[in-house]
Design an enzyme around this catalytic site. Structure first.
Site, PDB file in Angstrom:
ATOM      1  N   LYS A 102       0.869  -1.189   0.000  1.00  0.00           N
ATOM      2  CA  LYS A 102       0.000   0.000   0.000  1.00  0.00           C
ATOM      3  C   LYS A 102       0.892   1.220   0.000  1.00  0.00           C
ATOM      4  CE  LYS A 102      -4.501   0.986   0.390  1.00  0.00           C
ATOM      5  NZ  LYS A 102      -5.660   0.167   0.040  1.00  0.00           N
ATOM      6  N   THR A 208     -15.167  -2.285  -7.150  1.00  0.00           N
ATOM      7  CA  THR A 208     -15.212  -2.448  -5.690  1.00  0.00           C
ATOM      8  C   THR A 208     -16.669  -2.395  -5.224  1.00  0.00           C
ATOM      9  OG1 THR A 208     -13.047  -1.396  -5.600  1.00  0.00           O
ATOM     10  CG2 THR A 208     -14.189  -1.685  -3.502  1.00  0.00           C
ATOM     11  N   SER A 367      -8.638  -5.538 -10.614  1.00  0.00           N
ATOM     12  CA  SER A 367      -7.272  -5.087 -10.922  1.00  0.00           C
ATOM     13  C   SER A 367      -6.449  -6.257 -11.459  1.00  0.00           C
ATOM     14  CB  SER A 367      -6.596  -4.528  -9.669  1.00  0.00           C
ATOM     15  OG  SER A 367      -6.962  -3.183  -9.478  1.00  0.00           O
TER      16      SER A 367
HETATM   17  N1  LIG Z   1     -11.165   2.443  -4.737  1.00  0.00           N
HETATM   18  C1  LIG Z   1     -11.028   1.144  -4.566  1.00  0.00           C
HETATM   19  O1  LIG Z   1     -10.959   0.371  -5.533  1.00  0.00           O
HETATM   20  C2  LIG Z   1     -10.985   0.567  -3.190  1.00  0.00           C
HETATM   21  C3  LIG Z   1     -11.179   1.332  -2.057  1.00  0.00           C
HETATM   22  N2  LIG Z   1     -11.238   0.735  -0.831  1.00  0.00           N
HETATM   23  C4  LIG Z   1     -11.470   1.519   0.375  1.00  0.00           C
HETATM   24  O2  LIG Z   1     -12.749   2.161   0.307  1.00  0.00           O
HETATM   25  C5  LIG Z   1     -12.715   3.394   1.020  1.00  0.00           C
HETATM   26  C6  LIG Z   1     -13.146   4.508   0.097  1.00  0.00           C
HETATM   27  O3  LIG Z   1     -12.279   4.570  -1.020  1.00  0.00           O
HETATM   28  P1  LIG Z   1     -12.681   5.318  -2.378  1.00  0.00           P
HETATM   29  O4  LIG Z   1     -14.152   5.310  -2.553  1.00  0.00           O
HETATM   30  O5  LIG Z   1     -11.815   4.739  -3.409  1.00  0.00           O
HETATM   31  O6  LIG Z   1     -12.190   6.791  -2.073  1.00  0.00           O
HETATM   32  P2  LIG Z   1     -12.737   8.169  -2.688  1.00  0.00           P
HETATM   33  O7  LIG Z   1     -11.680   9.164  -2.457  1.00  0.00           O
HETATM   34  O8  LIG Z   1     -13.244   7.963  -4.079  1.00  0.00           O
HETATM   35  O9  LIG Z   1     -14.011   8.494  -1.779  1.00  0.00           O
HETATM   36  C7  LIG Z   1     -13.929   8.673  -0.397  1.00  0.00           C
HETATM   37  C8  LIG Z   1     -15.258   9.186   0.098  1.00  0.00           C
HETATM   38  O10 LIG Z   1     -15.230   9.285   1.512  1.00  0.00           O
HETATM   39  C9  LIG Z   1     -15.785  10.544   1.886  1.00  0.00           C
HETATM   40  N3  LIG Z   1     -15.305  10.946   3.206  1.00  0.00           N
HETATM   41  C10 LIG Z   1     -14.065  11.336   3.572  1.00  0.00           C
HETATM   42  N4  LIG Z   1     -14.051  11.664   4.873  1.00  0.00           N
HETATM   43  C11 LIG Z   1     -15.314  11.462   5.332  1.00  0.00           C
HETATM   44  C12 LIG Z   1     -15.946  11.615   6.583  1.00  0.00           C
HETATM   45  N5  LIG Z   1     -15.261  12.052   7.636  1.00  0.00           N
HETATM   46  N6  LIG Z   1     -17.274  11.321   6.691  1.00  0.00           N
HETATM   47  C13 LIG Z   1     -17.963  10.887   5.622  1.00  0.00           C
HETATM   48  N7  LIG Z   1     -17.423  10.715   4.406  1.00  0.00           N
HETATM   49  C14 LIG Z   1     -16.120  10.993   4.268  1.00  0.00           C
HETATM   50  C15 LIG Z   1     -15.348  11.473   0.767  1.00  0.00           C
HETATM   51  O11 LIG Z   1     -16.106  12.656   0.732  1.00  0.00           O
HETATM   52  C16 LIG Z   1     -15.611  10.584  -0.441  1.00  0.00           C
HETATM   53  O12 LIG Z   1     -16.975  10.607  -0.783  1.00  0.00           O
HETATM   54  C17 LIG Z   1     -11.286   3.524   1.572  1.00  0.00           C
HETATM   55  O13 LIG Z   1     -11.244   2.982   2.859  1.00  0.00           O
HETATM   56  C18 LIG Z   1     -10.485   2.645   0.615  1.00  0.00           C
HETATM   57  O14 LIG Z   1      -9.271   2.188   1.198  1.00  0.00           O
HETATM   58  C19 LIG Z   1     -11.110  -0.608  -0.680  1.00  0.00           C
HETATM   59  C20 LIG Z   1     -10.915  -1.411  -1.747  1.00  0.00           C
HETATM   60  C21 LIG Z   1     -10.749  -0.888  -3.091  1.00  0.00           C
HETATM   61  O1  LIG Z   2      -6.909  -2.575  -6.959  1.00  0.00           O
HETATM   62  C1  LIG Z   2      -5.924  -2.796  -6.280  1.00  0.00           C
HETATM   63  O2  LIG Z   2      -4.909  -3.287  -6.710  1.00  0.00           O
HETATM   64  C2  LIG Z   2      -5.897  -2.485  -4.792  1.00  0.00           C
HETATM   65  C3  LIG Z   2      -7.113  -1.828  -4.240  1.00  0.00           C
HETATM   66  C4  LIG Z   2      -6.875  -1.483  -2.802  1.00  0.00           C
HETATM   67  O3  LIG Z   2      -6.014  -0.681  -2.508  1.00  0.00           O
HETATM   68  C5  LIG Z   2      -7.638  -2.140  -1.762  1.00  0.00           C
HETATM   69  O4  LIG Z   2      -8.281  -3.172  -2.007  1.00  0.00           O
HETATM   70  O5  LIG Z   2      -7.613  -1.660  -0.607  1.00  0.00           O
END
Ligand SMILES: NC(=O)C1=CN([C@@H]2O[C@H](COP(=O)(O)OP(=O)(O)OC[C@H]3O[C@@H](n4cnc5c(N)ncnc54)[C@H](O)[C@@H]3O)[C@@H](O)[C@H]2O)C=CC1
Ligand SMILES: O=C(O)CCC(=O)C(=O)O
Length: 434
Positions: A102, A208, A367
């Site tokens: 990560k 996801t 991925s």
């Molecule tokens: N993008 C991916 O493919 C993956 C993401 N994740 C996990 O999912 C989670 C979200 O990731 P993404 O959607 O990719 O990020 P992103 O950056 O696209 O979205 C994050 C969201 O969380 C909101 N946020 C931030 N602080 C907040 C708070 N205090 N209260 C409420 N909402 C809040 C933001 O406004 C935004 O809507 C993270 O924990 C990440 O590690 C896990 C697996 C894969």
């Molecule tokens: O798509 C990937 O390779 C990793 C996504 C990721 O960072 C996660 O699953 O937390």
């Protein structure tokens, strides 16, 4: 409890259940490599700014290391370490041939212009390019590296100065690919979650959220319930939260509350998710949405609902709020949203928790499909990507249930024992345990 202490605790619990030898337990806990780099960039006003970037490569017994890169002001080495370790177990649970890594940069991406973000991403890539690679460590998007970036193309037409705006959700990965390729030649498979035009996979952007949807369907189905009869509260409306909400709404599930960093909205009859997405796209905010009432963002996690889906930060469910959670099911779409103290309180209340290392594994699974397509030089259609994803999600759900049955343990420990056992086995086969 900090993220690393919490992750280590879950790992040790799983190692105890499996009866792992102490030598192998220690070797699985210590990361292979921890990289810390200083990234200095010129800001648009000519001043210099420095940011600290991290890449933790946790384990490569099962294959190249894999995991996202996060841009967030709270990024710290312990958290990146925990997230890297979670990636190792997640890849093993999903049965894809990867280890875990990560990365992150301590910055607030909303405070940086597009060109500053580009310079920062390129400098970070320059500093780590010789430590990542197609068969070594393959980065991907995470929080703050998924967001829409607006690029402006200036096109001069005689008598007219026209400005064309183009936006991309995958821009950060495109910059990493481009910068890495300057050193190593064109290398699409060095990063996943990239734009389709640069070799990205159809279906990765939604993956996801779609994986969360399949996981939710599997869990509820096991309990004799269906998504269409449930009320959902979703924290976070970025890549993961928005796609999850869309899929749930699509089959008639009622999303009764949604929050993001800009605010929170609720509607007991169910929010019109396509309308909320349109509002967010236009205003960049959840505020002033006409189809729901505003609510305090802090109340989202304890809002009246059947299923709670945290899709934002880690550690949001803790001993301060766990007792007040109303949901009967928690689907961990975010990484480590529940700290161990909350886990204990919620389990005592009978809340069923589907753990992160399974629930959000749809992203890394697609991925993997993207990486395979790049290496084969052959693109799959979206239907194939989504069907394969469903197969992987169903298979790992059944594998986890089998571990729960064998060890009489929670779903979290079922997933941890499954992942840790697979990595321990690969480690022993390689003869690395000594
Ligand atoms: N993008 C991916 O493919 C993956 C993401 N994740 C996990 O999912 C989670 C979200 O990731 P993404 O959607 O990719 O990020 P992103 O950056 O696209 O979205 C994050 C969201 O969380 C909101 N946020 C931030 N602080 C907040 C708070 N205090 N209260 C409420 N909402 C809040 C933001 O406004 C935004 O809507 C993270 O924990 C990440 O590690 C896990 C697996 C894969
Ligand atoms: O798509 C990937 O390779 C990793 C996504 C990721 O960072 C996660 O699953 O937390």
């Amino acid at each position: 409890m900090n993220a690393l202490a919490a992750t280590n605790r879950n790992f040790r619990h799983a190692a105890r259940i499996l009866g792992l030898d102490s030598k192998i337990e220690k070797s699985l806990l210590i990361p292979l490599r921890e990289i810390k780099v200083e990234c200095t960039i010129p800001k648009d006003d000519g001043s210099l700014a420095s940011f600290v970037g991290f890449r933790v490569q946790h384990d490569n017994a099962r294959g190249p290391m894999k995991g996202g890169i996060r841009y967030h002001h709270e990024v710290d080495p312990d958290e990146v370490n925990a997230l890297a370790q979670l990636m190792t177990w997640k890849s093993a649970v999903a049965a894809i041939p990867y280890g875990g890594a990560k990365g992150g940069i301590g910055c607030d991406p909303t405070e940086l212009s597009t060109s500053e973000l580009e310079r920062l991403t390129r400098v970070f890539t320059q500093k780590i390019h010789d430590l990542i690679g197609i068969h070594r460590d393959v980065p991907a998007p995470d929080m703050g590296t998924n967001s829409q970036v607006h690029l402006f193309l200036y096109l001069y037409i005689p008598c007219m100065h026209a400005t064309f705006s183009y936006s991309s959700n995958e821009q950060t990965m495109a910059w990493i690919l481009d910068e890495y390729s300057k050193f190593h030649g064109h290398s699409p498979a060095v990063v996943t979650g990239k734009p389709i035009d640069l070799g990205g996979s159809l279906g990765r952007e939604a993956a996801t959220g779609l994986g969360v949807f399949f996981a939710t369907e599997a869990l509820l189905g096991e309990c004799g319930k269906s998504i269409s009869e449930m009320k959902f509260a979703i924290q976070g409306f970025g890549n993961v939260g928005a796609w999850t909400a869309k899929f749930i709404h699509g089959v008639g599930g009622k999303v009764v509350a949604v929050s993001d960093i800009t605010g929170a909205v609720k509607n007991p009859n169910g929010i019109d998710i396509p309308a909320l997405l349109k509002h967010k796209e236009t205003t960049q905010s959840l505020k002033d949405f006409q189809g729901a009432d505003a609510m305090d963002t802090n109340d989202l996690l304890v809002h009246e609902c059947d299923v709670l889906i945290p899709c934002a930060l880690g550690g949001v469910l803790n001993k301060e709020n766990a007792a007040d959670v109303k949901a009967k099911f928690i689907i961990e779409a975010a990484n480590h949203p529940t700290d161990p103290e909350a886990d204990e309180i919620l389990s005592k209340k009978g809340v069923v928790i589907l753990p992160d290392i399974y629930a959000n594994s749809g992203g890394v699974t697609v991925s993997y499909f993207e990486w395979v397509q790049n290496i084969q030089g052959f693109m799959w259609d979206e239907e194939k990507v989504n069907c394969e994803l469903k197969k992987y999600m169903m298979k790992s759900f059944h594998d986890i249930k089998a571990m729960c049955k064998a060890h009489d343990c929670s779903l979290r420990m079922g997933a941890f024992t499954l992942g840790v056992n697979r990595v321990a086995h690969a480690t022993l086969l390689r003869g690395w345990e000594a």
